[in-house]
Design an enzyme around this catalytic site. Structure first.
Site, short mmCIF file in Angstrom:
data_model
loop_
_atom_site.label_atom_id
_atom_site.label_comp_id
_atom_site.label_asym_id
_atom_site.label_seq_id
_atom_site.Cartn_x
_atom_site.Cartn_y
_atom_site.Cartn_z
N ARG A 175 0.82 -1.22 0.00
CA ARG A 175 0.00 0.00 0.00
C ARG A 175 0.86 1.27 0.00
NH1 ARG A 175 -2.48 -3.96 -0.50
NH2 ARG A 175 -4.52 -4.52 0.37
N SER A 209 -10.88 0.21 3.28
CA SER A 209 -10.07 -0.22 4.43
C SER A 209 -9.37 0.98 5.04
CB SER A 209 -9.05 -1.27 3.98
OG SER A 209 -9.69 -2.40 3.45
N GLU A 232 -4.28 3.42 6.26
CA GLU A 232 -4.22 3.35 4.80
C GLU A 232 -4.82 4.62 4.20
OE1 GLU A 232 -5.91 0.50 1.22
OE2 GLU A 232 -5.39 -0.40 3.16
#
Length: 365
Positions: free
Chosen positions: A181, A259, A361
């Site tokens: 990520r 998320s 995130e």
């Protein structure tokens, strides 16, 4: 372009609009429809461009409020307040084959539309990443991932415009320092490059990725086979989309940023501590994935759930009752402080109970 400049000014309170042929430039713009959290914030200026030359003109315009901040579908960020500068958004939406194993997509293409296009063409690669909100440009910045696949595995190169001199540049994926990520576009390149398009590697040969979560089981249940020679990208896309819809909120129905936290990767000692807590409190076996470097990835959703956060709320924000990794704008009236307070509460309790630090995130803007 300057010779054909057309300016239409619409005065309405503090808002006015310039139209430079196709480029749209608005001031004091409501962003509630441009971020999937549906935060009721605004920006000082919004520029939407339909080709690279329009973007270059915008970057060279000293009258545009700074800083300049490019966004895609606004699906992986939280505006914490009104944005004082200029939001840049790509209106280019072309997809084209560059050969048997390469596909180019403009940054403004909706990511799931790209996945659908590849599947319809029988091209393997992005099918496991289906139904992820956002746009192509953001995929290269965030290194989106799901169900055993990261987009960096597919990216060949990223086309950008350098904000320093408005020059065009093609950056090989090998220079982007992709990680879980993460990429250089989120760090030292954050304010330097605006992504305008991405070249992806695809395959005509079957390369299904099934050994993550319940993907294989779901494929067999739906199609009665996991034989690669009998599967198609469209079949995997259909399965993954169904899985995601079953446990994640639709962003056009319930505001969220997907998320909220990354799955933590911890050392063996830290994982042993988590296991000890789980054993002591009868929480069951800890789900985990052993990584090549010896570390262990633990699902953040499991940690959050075992801390009792599923369905909990603060103000207008809540932890989604089907997937604790997702924070939602439950009432539709949540303010940024509600989301941030809830996120910090989650982080603190996971740290206290398991000794694990969760990292976001979602980007705060």
């Amino acid at each position: 372009m300057k010779d054909t400049l057309m300016i239409i000014k619409i005065l309405c309170g503090a808002t006015f609009l310039h139209i430079f042929v196709n480029m749209r430039t608005g001031f004091n713009i409501d962003l509630s429809g441009r971020n999937t959290f549906r935060m009721k914030v605004s920006c000082r200026c919004l520029v939407e461009y339909d080709n690279v030359e329009e973007l270059r003109d915008a970057l060279a315009d000293p009258s545009l409020p700074r800083p300049l901040f490019p966004i895609g579908g606004g699906s992986n960020l939280l505006f914490t307040s009104d944005f004082p500068g200029t939001i840049l958004h790509c209106g280019m939406k072309n997809i084209k084959r560059l050969g048997p194993d390469r596909v180019y997509a403009d940054a403004g293409v909706v990511w799931d539309d790209f996945c659908a296009w590849c599947a319809s063409e029988g091209l393997w690669g992005p099918e496991n990443l289906s139904h992820i909100p956002g746009e192509v440009g953001a995929s290269a910045v965030q290194n989106i991932g799901a169900y055993g696949r990261e987009v960096c595995e597919l990216i060949d190169s990223v086309e950008c415009v350098d904000t320093r001199d408005a020059s065009k540049i093609t950056i090989p994926a090998s220079e982007c320092e992709y990680a879980y990520r993460d990429s250089r576009f989120k760090h030292d390149w954050k304010w330097r490059y605006v992504v305008t398009g991405v070249v992806y590697r695809v395959s005509l040969e079957p390369v299904p990725v099934l050994d993550y979560g319940h993907v294989r089981e779901a494929v067999v249940e739906r199609f009665e086979t996991d034989d690669p020679s009998r599967l198609t990208p469209a079949m995997i896309r259909e399965t993954v989309t169904s899985i995601r819809k079953g446990k994640l909120p639709e962003v056009d129905e319930l505001g969220s940023a997907g998320s909220f936290f990354r799955n933590p990767c911890v050392c063996q000692e830290a994982f042993a501590t988590v296991r000890e807590v789980a054993l002591r409190e009868s929480l069951g076996e800890v789900p985990h994935f052993d990584l090549e470097d010896g570390s262990v990835k633990i699902p953040a959703a499991w940690l959050i759930d075992k801390c009792g956060w599923k369905g909990m709320s603060r103000g207008g924000a809540a932890v989604f009752n089907k997937q604790p990794l997702v924070i939602v704008n439950w009432t539709g009236e949540a303010v940024p402080e509600d989301v941030m307070s809830l996120a910090e509460g989650i982080r603190a309790s996971v740290k206290e109970k398991f000794g694990v630090e969760l990292s976001r995130e979602v980007e705060y803007v």
